[in-house]
Design an enzyme around this catalytic site. Structure first.
Site, PDB file in Angstrom:
ATOM      1  N   HIS A  75       0.774  -1.214  -0.118  1.00  0.00           N
ATOM      2  CA  HIS A  75       0.198  -0.170  -0.430  1.00  0.00           C
ATOM      3  C   HIS A  75       0.674   1.487   0.051  1.00  0.00           C
ATOM      4  CE1 HIS A  75       0.727   0.935   3.954  1.00  0.00           C
ATOM      5  NE2 HIS A  75       0.703  -0.202   4.123  1.00  0.00           N
TER       6      HIS A  75
ATOM      7  N   HIS B  46       0.165  -5.613   2.517  1.00  0.00           N
ATOM      8  CA  HIS B  46       0.957  -5.232   3.595  1.00  0.00           C
ATOM      9  C   HIS B  46       2.836  -5.556   3.330  1.00  0.00           C
ATOM     10  CE1 HIS B  46      -2.779  -3.745   5.587  1.00  0.00           C
ATOM     11  NE2 HIS B  46      -2.715  -4.588   4.876  1.00  0.00           N
TER      12      HIS B  46
END
Length: 232
Positions: free
Chosen positions: A9, A153
């Site tokens: 992200h 992540h």
């Protein structure tokens, strides 16, 4: 052989503060939103059009990044709870400086060997690995022979890369993952290949990790993990 395109992200508001995120849910920072826009422009040019699906962690920082990609490829985003970041127990919400001040020895041990020295009250590293790799394998079964985009992540992507490389999960901090970095792997039976690792060429000089204001975690593997990896 189809590819998994793994994307971390964009920068979150806590990434910019050097704050551990784990399963907590800060949103993208203005800088992170700009990173996501640059990423989408890059993917439009360099990714094959035959993308079968886009999967993402439901946490805001990953979901917001994935939605930008979904609009570009005209695909809905499928949220998978197992793509969440590693749970970091009592360290979540604290800055690196606060953790180092209260438990300097434990913090350094965790960076060196998070399997033996997990974060207090945090997720077991082997269980985290099973969770993330299990999500990857379900995607592969649901979309055989199809290129897939996975937005997650730093810690989760590192776990997938460890799986692809045959590297013990305890060494995940040896793999760098910056905000909006693109990695690619291929999986077919027992054959696993890493094709691309931590590519951030789309960010350019103004948004590259080295230019991230106040984020030394973007330039070192260990601190990157929490600011950039586990707090992803």
């Amino acid at each position: 052989m189809p590819k998994f395109v793994l994307i971390r992200h964009g920068e979150s508001v806590w990434n910019s503060e050097g704050r551990m995120q784990g399963n907590l849910d800060p949103e993208l920072s203005p800088r992170g939103k700009r990173q996501a826009g640059l990423l989408v422009s890059h993917l439009r040019t360099h990714l094959p059009r035959s993308v079968g699906a886009i999967y993402a962690s439901p946490l805001q920082r990953a979901a917001q990044t994935a939605e930008e990609i979904g609009r570009a490829f005209h695909l809905p985003v499928i949220h998978d709870h197992d793509l969440r970041e590693m749970h970091l127990g009592t360290w979540e919400g604290k800055t690196v400086a606060e953790i180092q001040a209260s438990a300097p020895e434990h913090y350094e041990q965790w960076l060196e060997d998070p399997l033996t020295h997990p974060a207090p009250g945090g997720e077991d590293l082997r269980a985290f690995e099973r969770r993330v790799v299990g999500a990857l394998q379900r995607m592969q079964q649901a979309h055989p022979g199809t290129n897939l985009i996975v937005v997650s992540h730093g810690g989760a992507i590192r776990a997938i890369l460890c799986f692809a490389l045959g590297l013990d999960i305890r060494y995940l901090f040896r793999l760098k993952q910056n905000n909006t970095a693109v990695s690619q792997i291929k999986l077919e039976g027992r054959v696993r290949q890493v094709l691309l690792l931590n590519d951030t060429c789309h960010l350019g000089p103004d948004f590259s990790p080295q230019r991230s204001p106040g984020s030394q975690s973007q330039t070192t593997g260990p601190q990157d993990y929490e600011t950039t990896v586990c707090g992803q």
